[in-house]
Design an enzyme around this catalytic site. Structure first.
Site, mmCIF file in Angstrom:
data_model
loop_
_atom_site.group_PDB
_atom_site.id
_atom_site.type_symbol
_atom_site.label_atom_id
_atom_site.label_comp_id
_atom_site.label_asym_id
_atom_site.label_seq_id
_atom_site.Cartn_x
_atom_site.Cartn_y
_atom_site.Cartn_z
ATOM 1 N N ASP A 146 0.813 -1.224 0.000
ATOM 2 C CA ASP A 146 0.000 0.000 0.000
ATOM 3 C C ASP A 146 0.844 1.272 0.000
ATOM 4 O O ASP A 146 0.313 2.360 -0.246
ATOM 5 C CB ASP A 146 -0.936 0.009 1.210
ATOM 6 C CG ASP A 146 -2.010 -1.060 1.121
ATOM 7 O OD1 ASP A 146 -2.546 -1.255 0.019
ATOM 8 O OD2 ASP A 146 -2.298 -1.699 2.151
ATOM 9 N N TYR A 189 -4.927 -10.946 -5.007
ATOM 10 C CA TYR A 189 -3.657 -11.551 -4.603
ATOM 11 C C TYR A 189 -2.637 -11.570 -5.742
ATOM 12 O O TYR A 189 -1.429 -11.660 -5.491
ATOM 13 C CB TYR A 189 -3.882 -12.991 -4.121
ATOM 14 C CG TYR A 189 -4.434 -13.104 -2.721
ATOM 15 C CD1 TYR A 189 -5.008 -12.016 -2.070
ATOM 16 C CD2 TYR A 189 -4.380 -14.309 -2.034
ATOM 17 C CE1 TYR A 189 -5.514 -12.125 -0.793
ATOM 18 C CE2 TYR A 189 -4.886 -14.426 -0.743
ATOM 19 C CZ TYR A 189 -5.451 -13.336 -0.129
ATOM 20 O OH TYR A 189 -5.951 -13.446 1.137
ATOM 21 N N LEU A 190 -3.096 -11.516 -6.990
ATOM 22 C CA LEU A 190 -2.169 -11.584 -8.112
ATOM 23 C C LEU A 190 -1.147 -10.459 -8.056
ATOM 24 O O LEU A 190 0.033 -10.653 -8.361
ATOM 25 C CB LEU A 190 -2.942 -11.520 -9.437
ATOM 26 C CG LEU A 190 -3.913 -12.674 -9.708
ATOM 27 C CD1 LEU A 190 -4.656 -12.423 -11.014
ATOM 28 C CD2 LEU A 190 -3.178 -14.007 -9.768
#
Length: 416
Positions: free
Chosen positions: A139, A292-293
């Site tokens: 992030d 999640y990729l």
């Protein structure tokens, strides 16, 4: 006299968290006069509570190299808010049983708070523990650091994916899909979504529109921008952060429920936007959720990101051996062109429970894209290719199956 050290991974993983792990382990090995055994907890703090510790002496130099080039969290991670009382007491019982004098806690903002609490409790107990937070988060919202290890690789993945998807949509827009939406992570900050703007280059290449949590979402304004883009380009490619909010401050797509730290579970902003466009304008839309990729794509890691992740891990050990406690290594940018950086440090009190938001000067006036200043910031972070070994056409990632050392304490029930 040498004391033992403990490394733990916490929170959502990144493409380069294992690079930090490898660096911590290698740096600890270089100082046997101060650090004895180097343990790693299975599944983060839950592994400490369960006394499931791996002696990393079982890993060869080749294993460490493979670790640095693998995705996921090799030792296992968790989302668990450490509770005062029995859990904190148990934690220090495990530390004492295994003579843990150094703790390297690899995580994001919530993990910084956990590391700070452990450090404070050690001081309260009079237990000699040097706790260092090793930064990571896709992030990019850790304050007092130019960037966060993990972010550069995700920015590279998102930019690559949206550029490729945009070329696909452009080739079919005359008779098929007019709009493509990619949803990316970003609960309160738009760093990931904004970084996708690198794919636009100097012209009108996708993404045409970027939706950020820092900009209030207005459906009418958004739909007008979509229609204008289609009229001009023939199609519209959009990147949307999962955490965009409406004028009431509510998440546009809140799935319901919260995680262990009380954060709202998000998901579904892409299909919401697709339905909004289809209903209002009738355009055929496709959407995808990076999910999640984006954080597992080690095959597309940025070399800059790998270098910074490893430097942070090495610095964490250096700081610990120098007697610094309750700090986090930071990335300090010293030049944009040529890009240059060094390692600094910050007290955990200045990191825990704080978020770094996308600066207003990085957001275009209409709120739908990034500025040249943002491009200058993002561009160096995705540079360089750190390609893992390939076998039979696929990345040759190791499958880790670590054994834990013999327990010295009674079994602990975290559910109690």
């Amino acid at each position: 006299m040498a004391r033992n050290a403990l490394y733990a991974q916490s929170g959502g993983v990144t493409p380069v968290i294992n690079a930090s792990a490898a660096a911590v382990i290698a740096a600890a090995r270089a100082h046997p006069e101060q650090i004895g055994r180097m343990y790693a907890a299975k599944n983060g703090v839950l592994g400490v509570l369960a006394e499931e510790l791996v002696d990393t002496a079982c890993m060869s130099e080749a294993d460490l190299a493979a670790l640095a080039a693998s995705p996921g969290g090799a030792f296992g991670s968790c989302r668990h808010k450490l509770r005062f009382g029995k859990e904190l007491t148990r934690l220090f019982e495990v530390f004492a049983a295994h003579d843990i004098g150094y703790l390297f806690y690899n995580g994001g903002g919530d993990s910084a708070d956990t590391c700070l609490k452990i450090a404070a409790h050690a001081e309260y107990l009079g237990y000699d523990l040097t706790a260092i937070h090793v930064p990571k988060t896709i992030d990019n919202d850790l304050p007092h650091s130019d960037c966060s290890p993990g972010f550069g690789s995700v920015a590279k993945y998102v930019g690559t994916s949206i550029r490729e998807a945009g070329m696909d949509v452009a080739s079919m827009c005359g008779s098929s899909t007019k709009v493509f939406i990619m949803e990316v992570m970003g609960r309160h900050t738009g760093w990931i979504a904004a970084s996708a703007g690198l794919a636009s280059g100097e012209g009108n290449l996708p993404p045409h529109l970027i939706l950020l949590p820092e900009v209030t979402f207005n459906a009418a304004t958004f739909l007008a921008a979509v229609e204008e883009t289609i009229a001009r380009e023939g199609y519209c490619v959009i990147v949307a952060a999962e955490g965009i909010k409406n004028a009431e401050g509510k998440f546009v797509a809140e799935a319901g429920g919260t995680d262990a730290f009380g954060h709202a579970q998000l998901g579904g902003v892409a299909p919401y936007l697709a339905q909004l466009i289809k209903t209002a304008q009738g355009h055929k839309c496709h959407w995808a959720v990076a999910d999640y990729l984006q954080r597992a794509a080690r095959h597309m890691a940025s070399q800059t990101d790998v270098d910074q992740a490893m430097a942070a891990g090495t610095a964490a050990v250096k700081f610990a051996l120098a007697g610094e406690r309750g700090v986090m290594p930071t990335i300090v940018r010293t030049s944009d062109a040529p890009y240059a950086w060094t390692i600094g440090s910050v007290k955990l009190e200045e990191v825990a429970n704080h978020e770094k938001h996308l600066p207003a000067e990085y957001i275009r006036a209409d709120g739908f894209h990034i500025t040249p200043a943002a491009h200058t910031y993002f561009a160096p972070l995705i540079m360089g290719e750190a390609i893992p070994p390939y076998v039979d056409g696929l990345p040759a990632y190791p499958v880790w199956n670590f054994s834990v050392v013999e327990a010295k304490l009674e079994v602990f029930n975290t559910a109690a």
